[in-house]
Design a protein around this motif. Structure first.
Motif, PDB file in Angstrom:
ATOM      1  N   GLY A 649      73.938 -38.076   1.377  1.00 55.63           N
ATOM      2  CA  GLY A 649      73.989 -38.039   2.826  1.00 55.63           C
ATOM      3  C   GLY A 649      73.954 -39.425   3.421  1.00 55.63           C
ATOM      4  N   GLU A 650      74.333 -39.517   4.680  1.00 56.77           N
ATOM      5  CA  GLU A 650      74.255 -40.780   5.403  1.00 56.77           C
ATOM      6  C   GLU A 650      74.166 -40.490   6.888  1.00 56.77           C
ATOM      7  N   ALA A 651      73.652 -41.449   7.622  1.00 57.10           N
ATOM      8  CA  ALA A 651      73.509 -41.319   9.068  1.00 57.10           C
ATOM      9  C   ALA A 651      73.622 -42.692   9.706  1.00 57.10           C
ATOM     10  N   ASP A 652      74.343 -42.767  10.819  1.00 54.43           N
ATOM     11  CA  ASP A 652      74.481 -44.019  11.548  1.00 54.43           C
ATOM     12  C   ASP A 652      73.195 -44.308  12.310  1.00 54.43           C
ATOM     13  N   LEU A 653      72.583 -45.461  12.037  1.00 52.44           N
ATOM     14  CA  LEU A 653      71.410 -45.885  12.801  1.00 52.44           C
ATOM     15  C   LEU A 653      71.825 -46.551  14.101  1.00 52.44           C
ATOM     16  N   THR A 654      72.905 -47.303  14.038  1.00 51.42           N
ATOM     17  CA  THR A 654      73.517 -47.923  15.211  1.00 51.42           C
ATOM     18  C   THR A 654      75.024 -47.802  15.043  1.00 51.42           C
ATOM     19  N   ASP A 655      75.767 -48.377  15.970  1.00 50.01           N
ATOM     20  CA  ASP A 655      77.225 -48.356  15.841  1.00 50.01           C
ATOM     21  C   ASP A 655      77.687 -49.147  14.621  1.00 50.01           C
ATOM     22  N   ALA A 656      76.840 -50.051  14.132  1.00 46.16           N
ATOM     23  CA  ALA A 656      77.270 -50.940  13.053  1.00 46.16           C
ATOM     24  C   ALA A 656      76.471 -50.790  11.764  1.00 46.16           C
ATOM     25  N   VAL A 657      75.403 -49.992  11.765  1.00 46.11           N
ATOM     26  CA  VAL A 657      74.539 -49.900  10.592  1.00 46.11           C
ATOM     27  C   VAL A 657      74.365 -48.439  10.189  1.00 46.11           C
ATOM     28  N   THR A 658      74.535 -48.158   8.888  1.00 47.47           N
ATOM     29  CA  THR A 658      74.407 -46.807   8.346  1.00 47.47           C
ATOM     30  C   THR A 658      73.355 -46.793   7.245  1.00 47.47           C
ATOM     31  N   LEU A 659      72.481 -45.801   7.302  1.00 48.33           N
ATOM     32  CA  LEU A 659      71.525 -45.543   6.236  1.00 48.33           C
ATOM     33  C   LEU A 659      72.116 -44.468   5.337  1.00 48.33           C
ATOM     34  N   TYR A 660      72.117 -44.706   4.004  1.00 55.38           N
ATOM     35  CA  TYR A 660      72.695 -43.724   3.100  1.00 55.38           C
ATOM     36  C   TYR A 660      71.784 -43.517   1.900  1.00 55.38           C
ATOM     37  N   GLY A 661      71.958 -42.377   1.263  1.00 53.01           N
ATOM     38  CA  GLY A 661      71.164 -42.083   0.073  1.00 53.01           C
ATOM     39  C   GLY A 661      71.835 -41.015  -0.769  1.00 53.01           C
ATOM     40  N   ALA A 662      71.446 -40.937  -2.038  1.00 53.66           N
ATOM     41  CA  ALA A 662      71.996 -39.936  -2.960  1.00 53.66           C
ATOM     42  C   ALA A 662      70.988 -39.691  -4.068  1.00 53.66           C
ATOM     43  N   VAL A 663      71.011 -38.491  -4.600  1.00 51.28           N
ATOM     44  CA  VAL A 663      70.210 -38.138  -5.771  1.00 51.28           C
ATOM     45  C   VAL A 663      71.145 -37.502  -6.789  1.00 51.28           C
ATOM     46  N   ALA A 664      71.334 -38.164  -7.916  1.00 49.70           N
ATOM     47  CA  ALA A 664      72.136 -37.617  -9.003  1.00 49.70           C
ATOM     48  C   ALA A 664      71.226 -36.921 -10.004  1.00 49.70           C
ATOM     49  N   ASN A 665      71.765 -35.900 -10.663  1.00 51.93           N
ATOM     50  CA  ASN A 665      70.979 -35.080 -11.600  1.00 51.93           C
ATOM     51  C   ASN A 665      69.695 -34.599 -10.918  1.00 51.93           C
ATOM     52  N   LEU A 666      69.906 -33.886  -9.842  1.00 48.76           N
ATOM     53  CA  LEU A 666      68.817 -33.480  -8.945  1.00 48.76           C
ATOM     54  C   LEU A 666      67.677 -32.775  -9.675  1.00 48.76           C
ATOM     55  N   PHE A 667      67.975 -31.908 -10.621  1.00 47.50           N
ATOM     56  CA  PHE A 667      66.941 -31.130 -11.305  1.00 47.50           C
ATOM     57  C   PHE A 667      66.551 -31.739 -12.647  1.00 47.50           C
ATOM     58  N   ASP A 668      66.932 -32.991 -12.848  1.00 52.14           N
ATOM     59  CA  ASP A 668      66.536 -33.758 -14.040  1.00 52.14           C
ATOM     60  C   ASP A 668      66.903 -33.029 -15.328  1.00 52.14           C
ATOM     61  N   ALA A 669      68.146 -32.539 -15.383  1.00 48.98           N
ATOM     62  CA  ALA A 669      68.617 -31.853 -16.586  1.00 48.98           C
ATOM     63  C   ALA A 669      68.737 -32.834 -17.747  1.00 48.98           C
TER      64      ALA A 669
END
Length: 697
Positions: A649-669
């Motif tokens: 996911g990601e979200a714009d904090l301002t018109d020029a700055v975006t906060l983003y994140g991801a989780v791979a292998n969510l369930f720790d397989a």
């Protein structure tokens, strides 16, 4: 969103918010001016937005998004290796790929970073009449980010991910004048991994310059300078089918061996000129130097020399050193155009290429003796799996096993004509001629082998458009690819010959909102390299293999503004020759599955774009399922199936700055990426979280 590869734009409908969703098309080198529905070939594209939102950093991970591509053994994580539709190349070399249409992925530059990639095109099936020299399953083409003339913009990001890894990257497009623009892309990454004692460093500088030479001519130059420093890591061991023999974090090499270092320096220049709106010329050249150096301590693969099979805990190891270098130069030219003969409309490609590829390999090895009651742990260079003590024994002295220069000189020419018969029927015919000059200088045996060969590879296809949304297609193609190296007598290998067929249905929904392909395929190839049973370190070209299957690729936007990606492949890939693999003393029989190729492979992803107040945001999830697959040639050792989930996911904090994140292998397989043998199994990465900030200007 992930969109199909296009040579020109397909119409696209307005979005849910009333804004137009634009899929821009660029005429690609060696592809011609065709819409998706007109091409008798399955094509899928992974674009930069999908790579970015999943926080993917490596080409290998990006290719997981298409089910037709499966992972192969990666030389301890030091190069990219993959199979398309079940077929990979020589297991002793990295997989080749194209960069902007040029053969540019060969050599020893380390695993490719995704920095600078605009999109990844998976060009499936029988395309050899134009591309040439690739695997029959298909080719991977990386389209790089190019300078955009007359514009100034850029991005920069900083991210932190699990295992204390920090990465910074930047992309700046600067207009120096109305006709000259430079684009500079750079990245640097350092930190740990989930493997004990294994840290890594990576950096790259990828500048380019675009020059507009009038309205009809453009010159582009790209430079590549990259470096990877990481310990050589063969993974874990699996004893008697127990995948919990050791923790997935357990490093079985020697930290004292230090890093293996892979370097690449490359240049690419392209000149495109449009004579008018029907005819164009593209000429280009590339040159790339690579070098890989380092030492490793690897588990012994031969059962009679492996003490692990005696007491269940003492891992006998080899010590190895490598110095691999390569030089690769390519020159290409192509004329593309269209004309009519009566009621028939022709779109033609006429081109040629010159390809020089030299590899110099020096490989040394220490190998312990056959295990007996008198064999000492020092002689076996043993590591205790239950209580590893690194540096317990002095590093063994190695002796040269390979000291060889391979020289390839290849000249090719091709012609393709796609003929429109009325408004619905398209016929494609083409052929490519390849001339090979191969030389192998074995400095150990002082034997020089040479071979010269030439062959015409035909191609044919048909497309029938049932409607503006649905088309049927079928294609046949042959391929011709040089095998590197020589047998123990110094005889250079014959090239690999392949034949491919494909048929399918393509969907382009009204407005281009949903696109998809259903394809069935069958392929066979001969002169596949196999290990020489009498001469360790050498190969013989006696193998044949076959692959057949069904694929589904579907992408687009569903009602409610949800972006969808669906990719599924059923692949039945098997050996068709009876040969002996002396490394493990097992016979390879016709019908044995090809290594690391699952029958079932699936990737699905959905992403929703929405607003938080006045700011835009995205939230998505995906899942990948990989079926059971062979983990060792000629045996019944299998890697288990796995299913991995991810969030992003990601979200714009301002018109020029975006906060983003991801989780791979969510369930720790617990999963396994690839294998060469039960003592060389690469464990998959556990749950990995990424968070970062991206700024735009």
């Amino acid at each position: 969103m992930l969109v199909p590869a296009l040579a020109r734009a397909e119409p696209v409908a307005p979005g849910e918010d009333g804004d137009a969703i634009t899929v821009t098309g660029v005429r690609q080198p060696y592809r011609g001016d065709f819409a998706l529905r007109e091409i008798p070939q399955a094509i899928a594209t992974i674009d930069a937005d999908v790579i970015q939102e999943n926080a993917i950093l490596r080409l290998t991970d990006a290719l997981d998004l298409n089910a037709s591509v499966t992972r192969q053994s990666t030389l301890g994580g030091l190069w990219d290796s993959f199979a398309v539709r079940g077929f990979a190349g020589d297991e002793n070399l990295p997989s080749g790929y194209l960069v902007n249409g040029f053969n540019a992925g060969r050599g020893f530059g380390g695993q490719r970073d995704v920095a600078g990639i605009e999109r990844i095109e998976v060009l499936k099936g029988p395309a050899a009449a134009v591309l040439g020299r690739g695997e029959p399953g298909g080719s991977i083409n990386l389209v790089t980010k190019q300078p955009r003339l007359g514009r100034t913009f850029g991005t920069a990001s900083l991210q932190y991910r699990s295992f204390d890894t920090v990465r910074a990257d930047a992309d700046a497009n600067v207009a120096l004048s109305g006709a000259v623009t430079t684009r500079v892309i750079a990245y640097a990454e350092a930190g740990g991994t989930f493997r004990d004692t294994v840290d890594q460093k990576r950096w790259g500088l990828l500048p380019s310059i675009g020059v507009g030479l009038g309205d009809a001519t453009r010159l582009t130059y790209d430079f590549e300078w990259t470096r990877v420093e990481v310990p050589f890591d063969r993974g874990i061991v699996v004893l008697d089918g127990n995948f919990d023999t050791v923790p997935r974090s357990r490093f079985l090499g020697e930290p004292g061996d230090g890093d293996t270092v892979a370097r690449a320096t490359g240049h690419q220049v392209r000149l495109q000129h449009d004579f008018d709106d029907r005819w164009s010329l593209l000429v280009g050249a590339s040159h790339r130097d690579t070098r890989l150096t380092g030492a490793s301590s690897d588990a012994e693969t031969l059962r009679s020399r492996q003490k692990l099979y005696v007491d269940g805990r003492s891992l006998s190891r080899q010590r190895r050193t490598r110095r691999y270098t390569s030089e690769h130069s390519v020159l290409r030219a192509e004329i593309a155009g269209s004309f009519a003969t009566g009621a028939l409309r022709h779109r033609v490609l006429i081109g040629g290429d010159l390809d020089h590829f030299d590899t110099d390999q020096v490989f040394t090895r220490y190998r312990g003796p056959v295990v007996t009651a008198a064999t000492t742990d020092r002689a076996g260079y043993v590591l205790d799996l239950a209580n590893p003590v690194y540096g317990r024994f002095p590093r063994p002295v190695t002796t040269a096993l390979t000291d060889r220069l391979d020289v390839q000189r290849m000249l090719g020419g091709y012609i393709q004509d796609q003929i429109a018969v009325g408004d619905r029927l398209h016929l494609r015919i083409g052929a490519r001629y390849d001339d090979f000059r191969l030389r192998v200088d074995d400095r150990l045996t002082r034997v020089t082998g040479q071979r010269a060969r030439g062959r015409i590879s035909p191609q044919a296809g048909v497309v029938y458009e049932l409607s503006d949304a649905v088309s049927l297609y079928a294609a046949y193609g042959e391929g011709y690819r040089a095998n590197i190296g020589a047998d123990a007598a110094g005889t250079v290998f014959e090239p690999e010959v392949s034949r491919s067929t494909e048929a399918g249905v393509k969907l382009v929904a009204p407005g281009g909102r949903l696109t998809g392909t259903l394809a069935v395929f069958g392929m066979a190839k001969s002169n596949v390299l196999a290990t020489d049973p009498l001469n360790p370190g050498f190969s013989v070209a006696i193998g044949r293999a076959r692959s057949r299957g069904v694929e589904v690729d579907l992408t687009g936007r569903l009602p409610g503004g949800v972006d969808l990606l669906l990719s599924y492949a059923y692949t039945d890939a098997e050996a068709r020759s009876r040969v002996l693999d002396p490394n493990f003393s097992f016979a390879i029989e016709p019908g044995d599955p090809l290594i690391n190729v699952p029958r079932h492979n699936l990737n699905m992803q959905a992403a929703k774009r929405f607003a938080i107040g006045a700011r835009r945001a995205t939230l998505g999830a995906g899942v990948q399922h990989v079926g059971a697959r062979s983990g060792e040639t000629g045996t019944d050792f299998m890697l288990p199936p796995h299913t991995i989930a991810r969030l992003f996911g990601e979200a714009d904090l301002t018109d020029a700055v975006t906060l983003y994140g991801a989780v791979a292998n969510l369930f720790d397989a617990r999963w396994f990426a690839n294998s060469y043998a039960p003592v060389w199994v690469q464990p998959g990465t556990p749950r990995t979280a990424t968070i970062g900030l991206r700024a735009r200007f």
